[in-house]
Write an enzyme that holds these catalytic residues in place. Structure first.
Site, short mmCIF file in Angstrom:
data_model
loop_
_atom_site.label_atom_id
_atom_site.label_comp_id
_atom_site.label_asym_id
_atom_site.label_seq_id
_atom_site.Cartn_x
_atom_site.Cartn_y
_atom_site.Cartn_z
N SER A 1 0.78 -1.40 0.14
CA SER A 1 0.16 -0.13 0.00
C SER A 1 1.04 1.44 0.08
CB SER A 1 -0.90 -0.10 1.01
OG SER A 1 -0.06 0.12 2.19
N LYS A 2 0.21 2.42 -0.44
CA LYS A 2 1.09 3.85 -0.51
C LYS A 2 1.33 3.95 0.96
CE LYS A 2 -1.65 5.28 -4.29
NZ LYS A 2 -2.54 6.46 -4.86
N ARG A 3 0.34 3.54 1.98
CA ARG A 3 0.75 4.13 3.27
C ARG A 3 2.06 3.57 3.77
NH1 ARG A 3 -2.60 3.53 8.10
NH2 ARG A 3 -3.86 2.07 7.11
#
Ligand code: GLU
Length: 490
Positions: free
Chosen positions: A250-252
């Site tokens: 994920s980007k996070r």
């Protein structure tokens, strides 16, 4: 061909990226799977910008997504932006309210928080207790008089929601476990589940191919679609992409490690990225790893997409990338690496594109199959452009020696080589090779020792392309200068 692959030129698929950041690897895969499916069916691939989250959406991100898709070669037939379509959503919201499939909820954020706490205590699967469904008209009038702005919530049905999925099969979802989702926020902004299924219907999407993380949304979207009397598209939820610890990519959590642009900047080829993402969850057989785009169009099959998560293996991406770089002919490969040389300040191609083109191509040829990324060209070839490099200490110790005696021998060897190379009139590969071998053979010097001693003087390292290629490409004057410098530094 299976059920999901019947030729049908009515096929319409879409990708609906949120312009809240860069295009990530998972997004590229969603785009590719949809695009391949459209191509296989002579259908249409639609790009729909899902910018309902106005606070987080930016034009820059939208542009970046367009650029990344174009770079990958994924073109689209139609393009829509959801923020320009609010009239359409408003119309359907009225329909949902009028038909009693949706209702206004006047709870304040504080009240919602209280309800959430109560529900948690009562171990309810829902965090909102659906009280807005049962408001009396007096209560509604009171809230209106107070100036409260309501949300609109969709009513979950009493009967199970059936979700049919090409990849996951069919299942029934118990609606009592699903929230009465807010479909329009109190500020009037419609939310994703509402706009997504309305647009899927309006745009006559036949197949919704997207990540498994949307499975829960799918149930809610089916409820909305049913309430509005829409025909349902077919759904295909593709498996999660995981890192090597099993965590969802994920980007996070993974930052720009998942950004397509990052790979572009590092010198990955679009062909490698496409081949790589195609294999995230899909396989043709147990063996084949390399697929050209044409082959993917021919062989890709939604029915062969697995259910379980698929691991992002950077080593495999590197391997694919070097494969595709090696496939490029030398002029094309040279075109591809020039921007990286320019960026490193080694080449100023703008000042005269043709002046040293042949020389650049010869360098690329000499490097051969050593590039994993295009960016590798910089460390691997810096010494062709400049003598401003360090001598690798390990190589120096091994080949130039650390004792005074060994160093003196190396100095003598370099002095002899200097004289030999200086005396060559036609500085071509054969003459250079012959002269050096003559010297080693006559003086009983190991060829490898002479080569490595010279290589370090010319390049600073003990590995790289063929030394004779290097000598020719660096040129006689510069070679002599570098040997002189090495004799002093040694
Ligand atoms: N904006 C959503 C996403 O990027 C779209 C999901 C969908 O395809 O419906 O995940």
């Amino acid at each position: 061909m299976n059920e999901s692959q019947k030729t049908d030129d009515h096929v319409r698929v879409r990708m609906a990226p949120s312009p809240t950041g860069f295009l990530h690897v998972g997004g590229a895969r969603t785009a590719l799977f949809n695009w391949l499916f459209a191509k296989q069916h002579n259908g249409k691939f639609i790009l729909r910008i899902d910018d309902t989250d106005a606070a987080r959406s930016t034009d820059a991100s939208m542009q970046e997504i367009f650029d990344a898709l174009k770079w990958l070669g994924i073109n689209w037939d139609e393009q829509y932006v959801q923020s320009e379509r609010s009239d359409i959503y408003d119309r359907y919201v009225s329909q949902l309210l009028d038909s009693d499939n949706a209702y206004h909820c006047y709870c304040t954020p504080e009240e919602l928080e209280e309800i959430r706490t109560e529900s948690r205590k009562a171990k309810s699967p829902l965090s909102y207790d659906r009280r807005g469904r049962y408001l009396s008209s007096e209560a509604i009038e009171r809230y209106k008089a107070e100036g409260r702005k309501p949300n609109v919530r969709i009513k979950m049905p009493d009967t199970p929601i059936r979700v049919d999925d090409i990849i996951l099969g069919s299942r029934n979802i118990d609606p009592s476990t699903l929230e009465d989702e807010v479909i329009v926020r109190s500020n009037g902004m419609p939310n994703y589940n509402l706009t997504s299924i309305i647009d899927d219907a309006e745009m006559q999407i036949t197949h919704v191919i997207r990540g498994t993380e949307h499975l829960n949304n799918t149930s809610k979207q089916i409820v909305i679609a049913t309430a509005l009397g829409f025909n349902l598209p077919l759904f295909a939820h593709i498996p999660l992409v995981l890192d090597d610890t099993g965590r969802k990519l994920s980007k996070r959590h993974h930052g720009d490690l998942v950004a397509v642009n990052r790979y572009r900047e590092q010198g990955y080829l679009p062909e490698a990225i496409l081949n790589f993402v195609a294999r995230l969850g899909w396989s043709y057989d147990d063996k084949q790893e390399i697929f050209s785009l044409e082959e993917l169009i021919e062989k890709f099959d939604l029915a062969r997409v697995g259910k379980s998560g698929s691991v992002f293996d950077i080593k495999k991406l590197e391997w694919l990338n070097s494969h595709y770089i090696n496939q490029l002919d030398i002029p094309t490969r040279t075109d591809a690496v020039i921007p990286f040389w320019e960026q490193a300040g080694l080449v100023d191609y703008d000042s005269g594109p043709d002046t040293n083109r042949d020389w650049l191509e010869s360098i690329v040829e000499a490097v051969g199959e050593r590039l994993t990324t295009l960016q590798d060209i910089v460390p691997l070839t810096r010494y062709f452009f400049t003598d401003d490099f360090e001598y690798d200490s390990k190589a120096v110790k091994k080949w130039w020696g650390s004792s005074d005696e060994k160093k003196q021998k190396s100095r003598e060897m370099l002095t002899s080589l200097l004289q030999i190379l200086e005396a060559i009139e036609h500085f071509d590969l054969e003459t250079i090779e012959e002269s050096i071998w003559k010297y080693t053979d006559e003086n009983d010097i190991k060829r490898v020792a002479a080569m490595q001693t010279l290589r370090i003087a010319l390049t600073g390292t003990s590995f790289g392309p063929s030394l004779f290629d290097i000598v020719v490409l660096i040129g006689q004057d510069e070679v002599l200068k570098r040997i002189q410098k090495a004799i002093v530094c040694l």
